[in-house]
Design a protein around this motif. Structure first.
Motif, mmCIF file in Angstrom:
data_model
loop_
_atom_site.group_PDB
_atom_site.id
_atom_site.type_symbol
_atom_site.label_atom_id
_atom_site.label_comp_id
_atom_site.label_asym_id
_atom_site.label_seq_id
_atom_site.Cartn_x
_atom_site.Cartn_y
_atom_site.Cartn_z
ATOM 1 N N THR A 6 -3.649 -4.743 -39.202
ATOM 2 C CA THR A 6 -4.894 -5.083 -38.514
ATOM 3 C C THR A 6 -5.249 -6.561 -38.580
ATOM 4 N N ASP A 24 -9.712 -9.464 -38.111
ATOM 5 C CA ASP A 24 -9.439 -8.074 -38.460
ATOM 6 C C ASP A 24 -9.807 -7.186 -37.282
ATOM 7 N N SER A 25 -8.854 -6.401 -36.791
ATOM 8 C CA SER A 25 -9.071 -5.573 -35.605
ATOM 9 C C SER A 25 -9.579 -4.170 -35.925
ATOM 10 N N LYS A 26 -9.830 -3.864 -37.197
ATOM 11 C CA LYS A 26 -10.354 -2.526 -37.521
ATOM 12 C C LYS A 26 -11.666 -2.285 -36.769
ATOM 13 N N PRO A 38 -14.799 -4.133 -39.907
ATOM 14 C CA PRO A 38 -13.742 -5.144 -39.992
ATOM 15 C C PRO A 38 -14.105 -6.213 -41.017
#
Length: 243
Positions: A57, A86-88, A92
């Motif tokens: 991520t 952070d792509s969460k 994120p």
């Protein structure tokens, strides 16, 4: 560091891609000060692509970092420099350099959840090179072992790594890179042990560990030596596969 990564991560030499000098210079202008020497090495080698070392991520690519600033997702800060978005979707936690905490030609890696105050930051690793080395050894050595276990090492000495290191050396382990008091990396042909602490969080009396090897008996022998040849206390939280 380069030798470790190229040895441990399959196909890295063919797949990593460095950033252009112009992109690195643009990021340095945002930082408002010289980039840490190790980060400059990292960007030169992996600033476009980390190849198989890439995180699920985290996007460390310099162009994405520059785009985040250009789109004002993050404001330039005199102390904290974004190094990985952070792509969460849920909570994120992008990664930042704390440029006011330089260490061994590198700097502290810290994070805080989106929308949270920077005072609520969580320091991940004392340096980026320790973070990358830990990840490479965990993903491409520990997790490949037939047997693993994880837990905590604790003791009264605030520098627990100084107690772990001589025991591991006597057991035939080597350290692939030099580390500070919060990270210990130990390799042997048939086993790998990684220790990790949280800088600046007041948990100096404990380190988490991940240990991988051939059999449960082999891992118990290593942990037993740590317990008997030092003042350390060992607590195993999980075995995989279970024993």
């Amino acid at each position: 560091m380069e030798e470790l990564l190229l040895r441990v991560v399959p196909g890295l030499a063919e797949q990593w891609q460095g950033a252009t000098p112009d992109a690195i210079a643009r990021l340095e202008r945002i930082a408002g000060r010289p980039l840490p020497p190790f980060y400059r090495w990292f960007l030169t080698h992996m600033g476009q692509s980390m190849g198989p070392l890439a995180y699920p991520t985290f996007d460390f690519s310099v162009q994405h970092v520059l785009d985040c600033y250009a789109q004002e997702w993050f404001e330039p800060h005199p102390r904290f420099l974004l190094i990985a978005d952070d792509s969460k979707e849920m909570m994120p936690s992008p990664l930042f350099y704390d440029l006011d905490t330089p260490t061994r030609a590198d700097a502290m890696v810290t994070t805080w959840e989106a929308q949270a105050d920077e005072d609520d930051r969580y320091d991940q690793f004392e340096t980026l090179h320790e973070m990358l080395a830990w990840s490479a050894l965990y993903r491409f050595r520990v997790r490949k072992m037939p047997q693993t276990c994880s837990g905590t090492v604790s003791g009264d000495d605030p520098n627990l790594i100084s107690l772990i290191e001589p025991v591991m050396r006597n057991l035939g382990f080597t350290q692939p890179i030099s580390t500070g008091p919060y990270c210990g990396l130990y390799e042997r042909g048939d086993a790998v042990m990684l220790c990790k602490g949280m800088p600046r969080h007041g948990f100096d009396q404990a380190r988490s560990f991940n240990l991988g090897g051939t059999t449960p008996g082999a891992l118990r022998k290593i942990l037993g030596e740590l317990a008997t040849e030092s003042s350390l206390k060992i607590k195993v939280a999980e075995w995989a596969p279970g024993v």
